[in-house]
Design a protein around this motif. Structure first.
Motif, PDB file in Angstrom:
ATOM      1  N   ALA A 125      22.618  -8.405  13.153  1.00  9.54           N
ATOM      2  CA  ALA A 125      23.765  -7.538  13.448  1.00  9.54           C
ATOM      3  C   ALA A 125      24.213  -7.708  14.893  1.00  9.54           C
ATOM      4  CB  ALA A 125      23.402  -6.081  13.170  1.00  9.54           C
ATOM      5  N   LEU A 126      23.256  -7.892  15.803  1.00  9.10           N
ATOM      6  CA  LEU A 126      23.602  -8.140  17.205  1.00  9.10           C
ATOM      7  C   LEU A 126      24.386  -9.438  17.330  1.00  9.10           C
ATOM      8  CD1 LEU A 126      23.495  -7.767  20.260  1.00  9.10           C
ATOM      9  CD2 LEU A 126      21.187  -8.750  20.236  1.00  9.10           C
ATOM     10  N   GLU A 127      23.939 -10.480  16.645  1.00  3.33           N
ATOM     11  CA  GLU A 127      24.644 -11.767  16.699  1.00  3.33           C
ATOM     12  C   GLU A 127      26.073 -11.611  16.176  1.00  3.33           C
ATOM     13  OE1 GLU A 127      24.142 -14.770  17.802  1.00  3.33           O
ATOM     14  OE2 GLU A 127      22.018 -14.852  18.305  1.00  3.33           O
ATOM     15  N   ALA A 128      26.235 -10.853  15.103  1.00  4.11           N
ATOM     16  CA  ALA A 128      27.569 -10.658  14.532  1.00  4.11           C
ATOM     17  C   ALA A 128      28.468  -9.887  15.500  1.00  4.11           C
ATOM     18  CB  ALA A 128      27.461  -9.905  13.207  1.00  4.11           C
ATOM     19  N   PHE A 129      27.924  -8.859  16.125  1.00  2.00           N
ATOM     20  CA  PHE A 129      28.689  -8.081  17.099  1.00  2.00           C
ATOM     21  C   PHE A 129      29.057  -8.952  18.302  1.00  2.00           C
ATOM     22  CE2 PHE A 129      28.935  -5.346  20.862  1.00  2.00           C
ATOM     23  CZ  PHE A 129      29.856  -4.395  20.447  1.00  2.00           C
ATOM     24  N   ALA A 130      28.081  -9.717  18.778  1.00  2.00           N
ATOM     25  CA  ALA A 130      28.321 -10.591  19.927  1.00  2.00           C
ATOM     26  C   ALA A 130      29.400 -11.627  19.617  1.00  2.00           C
ATOM     27  CB  ALA A 130      27.019 -11.285  20.326  1.00  2.00           C
ATOM     28  N   ARG A 131      29.377 -12.148  18.417  1.00  2.00           N
ATOM     29  CA  ARG A 131      30.371 -13.153  18.016  1.00  2.00           C
ATOM     30  C   ARG A 131      31.783 -12.557  18.068  1.00  2.00           C
ATOM     31  NH1 ARG A 131      27.437 -15.095  14.403  1.00  2.00           N
ATOM     32  NH2 ARG A 131      28.071 -13.742  12.694  1.00  2.00           N
ATOM     33  N   ARG A 132      31.919 -11.309  17.621  1.00  3.62           N
ATOM     34  CA  ARG A 132      33.235 -10.655  17.655  1.00  3.62           C
ATOM     35  C   ARG A 132      33.673 -10.367  19.087  1.00  3.62           C
ATOM     36  NH1 ARG A 132      30.794  -7.736  13.452  1.00  3.62           N
ATOM     37  NH2 ARG A 132      30.473  -5.920  14.813  1.00  3.62           N
ATOM     38  N   GLN A 133      32.740  -9.981  19.925  1.00  2.00           N
ATOM     39  CA  GLN A 133      33.078  -9.620  21.297  1.00  2.00           C
ATOM     40  C   GLN A 133      33.359 -10.832  22.180  1.00  2.00           C
ATOM     41  OE1 GLN A 133      33.461  -6.503  22.681  1.00  2.00           O
ATOM     42  NE2 GLN A 133      33.294  -5.733  20.594  1.00  2.00           N
ATOM     43  N   ASN A 143      28.037 -18.018  27.859  1.00  2.00           N
ATOM     44  CA  ASN A 143      27.982 -18.204  29.303  1.00  2.00           C
ATOM     45  C   ASN A 143      27.925 -16.842  29.999  1.00  2.00           C
ATOM     46  OD1 ASN A 143      30.649 -17.159  29.476  1.00  2.00           O
ATOM     47  ND2 ASN A 143      31.504 -19.208  29.169  1.00  2.00           N
ATOM     48  N   GLN A 144      27.826 -16.858  31.326  1.00  4.42           N
ATOM     49  CA  GLN A 144      27.634 -15.627  32.088  1.00  4.42           C
ATOM     50  C   GLN A 144      28.804 -14.664  31.894  1.00  4.42           C
ATOM     51  OE1 GLN A 144      26.634 -16.336  36.153  1.00  4.42           O
ATOM     52  NE2 GLN A 144      26.423 -14.184  36.682  1.00  4.42           N
ATOM     53  N   ARG A 145      30.015 -15.178  31.872  1.00  3.27           N
ATOM     54  CA  ARG A 145      31.194 -14.323  31.687  1.00  3.27           C
ATOM     55  C   ARG A 145      31.170 -13.646  30.326  1.00  3.27           C
ATOM     56  NH1 ARG A 145      35.687 -14.901  29.030  1.00  3.27           N
ATOM     57  NH2 ARG A 145      35.255 -17.090  28.585  1.00  3.27           N
ATOM     58  N   GLN A 146      30.791 -14.400  29.284  1.00  2.00           N
ATOM     59  CA  GLN A 146      30.737 -13.845  27.940  1.00  2.00           C
ATOM     60  C   GLN A 146      29.634 -12.790  27.806  1.00  2.00           C
ATOM     61  OE1 GLN A 146      30.309 -17.709  26.109  1.00  2.00           O
ATOM     62  NE2 GLN A 146      32.361 -17.599  25.197  1.00  2.00           N
ATOM     63  N   ILE A 147      28.494 -13.054  28.432  1.00  2.00           N
ATOM     64  CA  ILE A 147      27.391 -12.085  28.400  1.00  2.00           C
ATOM     65  C   ILE A 147      27.811 -10.785  29.093  1.00  2.00           C
ATOM     66  CG2 ILE A 147      25.117 -11.556  29.370  1.00  2.00           C
ATOM     67  CD1 ILE A 147      24.879 -13.186  26.903  1.00  2.00           C
ATOM     68  N   TYR A 148      28.498 -10.912  30.213  1.00  2.00           N
ATOM     69  CA  TYR A 148      28.965  -9.726  30.930  1.00  2.00           C
ATOM     70  C   TYR A 148      29.885  -8.892  30.027  1.00  2.00           C
ATOM     71  CZ  TYR A 148      31.442  -6.822  34.331  1.00  2.00           C
ATOM     72  OH  TYR A 148      31.999  -5.759  34.997  1.00  2.00           O
ATOM     73  N   LYS A 149      30.792  -9.559  29.341  1.00  2.00           N
ATOM     74  CA  LYS A 149      31.716  -8.863  28.444  1.00  2.00           C
ATOM     75  C   LYS A 149      30.947  -8.146  27.330  1.00  2.00           C
ATOM     76  CE  LYS A 149      35.716  -9.677  25.435  1.00  2.00           C
ATOM     77  NZ  LYS A 149      36.639 -10.710  24.867  1.00  2.00           N
ATOM     78  N   LEU A 150      29.927  -8.802  26.791  1.00  2.00           N
ATOM     79  CA  LEU A 150      29.120  -8.210  25.723  1.00  2.00           C
ATOM     80  C   LEU A 150      28.361  -6.982  26.226  1.00  2.00           C
ATOM     81  CD1 LEU A 150      27.744  -8.168  22.931  1.00  2.00           C
ATOM     82  CD2 LEU A 150      26.125  -9.867  23.824  1.00  2.00           C
ATOM     83  N   VAL A 151      27.694  -7.119  27.362  1.00  2.00           N
ATOM     84  CA  VAL A 151      26.911  -6.009  27.917  1.00  2.00           C
ATOM     85  C   VAL A 151      27.809  -4.818  28.239  1.00  2.00           C
ATOM     86  CG1 VAL A 151      25.543  -5.278  29.913  1.00  2.00           C
ATOM     87  CG2 VAL A 151      25.023  -7.444  28.769  1.00  2.00           C
ATOM     88  N   GLU A 152      28.989  -5.076  28.775  1.00  2.00           N
ATOM     89  CA  GLU A 152      29.909  -3.983  29.085  1.00  2.00           C
ATOM     90  C   GLU A 152      30.373  -3.284  27.810  1.00  2.00           C
ATOM     91  OE1 GLU A 152      30.809  -2.707  32.170  1.00  2.00           O
ATOM     92  OE2 GLU A 152      29.071  -3.973  32.657  1.00  2.00           O
ATOM     93  N   ALA A 153      30.566  -4.031  26.743  1.00  2.00           N
ATOM     94  CA  ALA A 153      30.957  -3.420  25.465  1.00  2.00           C
ATOM     95  C   ALA A 153      29.837  -2.529  24.935  1.00  2.00           C
ATOM     96  CB  ALA A 153      31.290  -4.514  24.450  1.00  2.00           C
ATOM     97  N   LEU A 154      28.604  -2.972  25.094  1.00  2.00           N
ATOM     98  CA  LEU A 154      27.458  -2.175  24.650  1.00  2.00           C
ATOM     99  C   LEU A 154      27.309  -0.917  25.504  1.00  2.00           C
ATOM    100  CD1 LEU A 154      24.892  -5.060  23.995  1.00  2.00           C
ATOM    101  CD2 LEU A 154      26.130  -3.717  22.288  1.00  2.00           C
ATOM    102  N   LYS A 155      27.536  -1.055  26.804  1.00  2.00           N
ATOM    103  CA  LYS A 155      27.472   0.106  27.685  1.00  2.00           C
ATOM    104  C   LYS A 155      28.545   1.131  27.315  1.00  2.00           C
ATOM    105  CE  LYS A 155      25.594  -2.074  31.878  1.00  2.00           C
ATOM    106  NZ  LYS A 155      25.892  -2.424  33.294  1.00  2.00           N
TER     107      LYS A 155
END
Length: 247
Positions: A125-133, A143-155
């Motif tokens: 489920a995390l992979e699916a959410f990350a793929r959408r984000q 990459n670092q930019r994509q990870i930042y976007k994902l973490v901010e969405a989770l926050k």
């Protein structure tokens, strides 16, 4: 006084050595490879739509056994070959992303599950959410930019469910513990709102009541103890949701 005789025992008693050998066999650890094969058999049974009688017939024909537990690894492999010939295709296991950014996202994702903010806290489920984000096929390749976007969405999800993520003025070394305490506070708020715990209950009391987790002090709890409390409260939140007390 002689020991009372078991009235249900009809055969001879096992010798001490025979009993030890039997217990040893029962207690023998199951290898990861064997667990994987057994899991694939159960998946194949479900995906092929086999009813119990048909499955047992195939099992007996291929292995000579009536139960998977008595099959050798070679016999289970033979059974899998038969199931593959009938159309079962095992899915290749995908290794979980292992870089630091993925670890941070995963920790947030699991905690959101414990908070009841998401319904499925699995890796898939995390992979699916990350793929959408992120628009990236795999979290492992982000990459670092994509990870930042994902973490901010989770926050953002955490904030919407009452879990404060702001760390202004908090020392980096203390951040993990502070966030874990805030998670537990948010969990307790949800449980109180659902009338799942009393208004006067504290996290320590709830953890003890729901999971037998013993912690002397919430503020003095170690990170390991806080993890245990969060897990216990996460289970309570899941139970409350199943009972319809939480949405």
């Amino acid at each position: 006084m002689s020991a009372a005789r078991n009235p249900f025992r009809t055969g001879p008693r096992l010798s001490d050595s025979a009993r030890a050998e039997l217990v040893g066999k029962r207690a023998a650890p199951v290898s990861a490879h064997r667990r994987s094969m057994i899991g694939k058999v159960h998946v194949a049974k479900r995906e092929l739509g086999l009813i119990e009688d048909d499955y047992r017939s195939i099992l007996l024909a291929e292995t000579g056994q009536i139960s998977l537990t008595t099959c050798s690894d070679a016999q289970i492999a033979k059974l899998l070959d038969r199931l593959k010939s009938q159309g079962f295709t095992p899915k290749k296991a995908v290794r979980a992303a292992d870089h630091p950014g993925a670890g941070k996202a995963r920790a947030l994702w699991i905690s959101l599950g414990q908070l009841g903010a998401i319904e499925n806290a699995s890796e898939q489920a995390l992979e699916a959410f990350a793929r959408r984000q992120m628009g990236c096929d795999r979290l492992q390749f982000a990459n670092q930019r994509q990870i930042y976007k994902l973490v901010e969405a989770l926050k953002a999800i955490a904030e919407r469910h009452g879990w404060d993520q702001k760390l202004d003025g908090i020392a980096t070394a203390a951040a993990v513990v502070v966030l874990k305490r805030r998670l537990i506070d948010a969990q307790m708020t949800r449980l109180r709102d659902a009338d799942w715990v009393g208004a006067d209950w504290c996290a320590v009391r709830a953890a003890r009541a729901f999971a037998g987790v013993e912690v002397q002090s919430f503020l003095g709890a170690t990170l390991t103890e806080l993890d245990s409390i969060a897990q216990a409260l996460g289970t309570a939140i899941a139970d409350a949701r199943k009972a319809g007390a939480l949405k």
